[in-house]
Design a protein around this motif. Sequence first.
Motif, short mmCIF file in Angstrom:
data_model
loop_
_atom_site.label_atom_id
_atom_site.label_comp_id
_atom_site.label_asym_id
_atom_site.label_seq_id
_atom_site.Cartn_x
_atom_site.Cartn_y
_atom_site.Cartn_z
N ARG A 1 49.34 5.43 72.53
CA ARG A 1 49.22 6.88 72.32
C ARG A 1 50.37 7.58 73.05
NH1 ARG A 1 44.87 9.84 70.49
NH2 ARG A 1 44.73 12.03 71.14
N GLY B 1 50.03 12.55 70.67
CA GLY B 1 48.61 12.87 70.56
C GLY B 1 47.86 12.03 69.56
N GLN B 2 48.49 11.00 68.99
CA GLN B 2 47.86 10.17 67.97
C GLN B 2 47.81 8.71 68.43
OE1 GLN B 2 46.57 11.64 65.22
NE2 GLN B 2 47.33 13.59 66.05
N THR B 3 46.68 8.04 68.21
CA THR B 3 46.57 6.62 68.52
C THR B 3 47.16 5.83 67.35
OG1 THR B 3 44.61 6.95 69.87
CG2 THR B 3 44.98 4.73 69.03
N ARG B 4 48.10 4.93 67.67
CA ARG B 4 48.83 4.22 66.63
C ARG B 4 48.94 2.73 66.96
NH1 ARG B 4 47.88 8.12 63.95
NH2 ARG B 4 49.41 9.60 63.09
N ALA C 1 50.75 8.18 59.33
CA ALA C 1 49.83 7.23 59.94
C ALA C 1 50.50 6.13 60.75
CB ALA C 1 48.95 6.60 58.86
N THR D 1 46.06 2.52 75.28
CA THR D 1 46.20 3.97 75.22
C THR D 1 46.20 4.62 76.60
OG1 THR D 1 43.80 4.15 74.88
CG2 THR D 1 45.20 4.16 72.91
#
Length: 473
Positions: free
Chosen positions: A161, A132-135, A126, A50
């Motif tokens: 991210r 802005g999202q950890t994937r 998801a 990230t």
Amino acid sequence: MTGPADTPLRASLCELRTELGLPDDFPAEVLAEAAQAAKDPAVSAHEDATDLPFLTIDPPTSTDLDQAMHLERRRHGYRVHYAIADVAAFVRPGGALDTEAHRRVTTLYFPDGKVPLHPILLSEGAASLLPGQTRPAALWRIDLDTEGGVVATSVRRALVRSRAKLDYAGVQRQIDTGTAEESLALLRDIGRLREEQEVARGGISLNVPEQEIVAHDGTYGLEFRAPLPADGWNAQLSLLTGMAAAHLMAETGTGILRTLPVAPDGAVARLRRSADALHIDWPHHVPYAQVVRSLDPRRADHAAFLQECTTLLRGAGYTVFDHGELPTPAVHAAVADLYTHCTAPLRRLVDRYAAELCLAAVAEHDPPEWVLAALPGLPKEMADGTRRANTVERECVDLVEAALLKDRIGEIFDAYVVDVADQEPTTGTVHIDDPAVVARIDGGDTKLPLGERLRVRLTQADPGSSKVLFAPA
């Protein structure tokens, strides 16, 4: 634009879904499994990446984001970090989600919505590489030399991210004005180098204006979108990853390739005849790929020839290999190298399997049993799914064209002839600029002038049958 209450068009789109046997929604057990996977994805084996400031480049309205990139310089070249959504972290082999994905094969796009490969809470939530999202991702690292050649490849599971969601026009503007940060500015440098590599190996990318359906306030229209340079540079990174993946699979002896046979001599000879008819300069010693790169799609004769060039790209398919024996043909003729699909797993079934094969290759262990079990059936599944997707795309455009023109029977339009039938030169295809329509023309007793401007009269436009037909005026 079509009317906001264009019930014939909407009814025809609904009928098309019914004819193709497309599902309305996901079964309850699939949605339940997706909801659980969204809450608790399998990420225990993922490293933390990230810290890398990834970004995505997609159409403005897209939310099913498969790829994110971070580009940087090395001492003697460049490093491409390319993150691909890790769908396997959410889909349990043999489960309800997996079974439904094999039934759907690809995401299908309609003017009034989509039929997604995976439930929206995964494909646009998801599992999507949203900013802005950890994937979870399959994170590729591909090192290039100063000329853009590959010197090292690796792929691992990682958490990533994205910092920004960009679109093509905005990317082009930032690069052109010098306001892009270095990682984005390098897209032009690396993209151009990879284009030069493509030329050197004899590959080809067709810069053909794309006919697109556009939606606005419940109505639909058509536009021709000429690809920006940024489109091509971004596509080169996807091609780079697909080639790297194919070579990894070839080294281990097990995989699935995207293949395209070399066009037969007859097809090339036909293309040369088209070049002569369109007054395209094509010396006999000059390769086809070099001629294509010299063309300007904004010119009518050049655009017509580019449309003709697409005939050489027919016949692509998927081929499985095992025990170290590459198929024949193994190379994708347009890419001019080994190639596979691995960069769009949210929207295409085969990419999830290609990722697993590559992750196993780098880790130096056997591919998962669920991958090996599914591999033999994938070429047919993908062929059927691709055919269905092509039908949807073609029929939707035809329906919107008919809806746009249904009240204009008898009107005269400016057009140019982009295709003429070999055996019947009085029939062919015309390209209308306004509205952006590509349709059949029946010349009657008149031989159609390939690549030339022509005044045409609209003789048929039926949204119920998706038929549009012109005749010389």
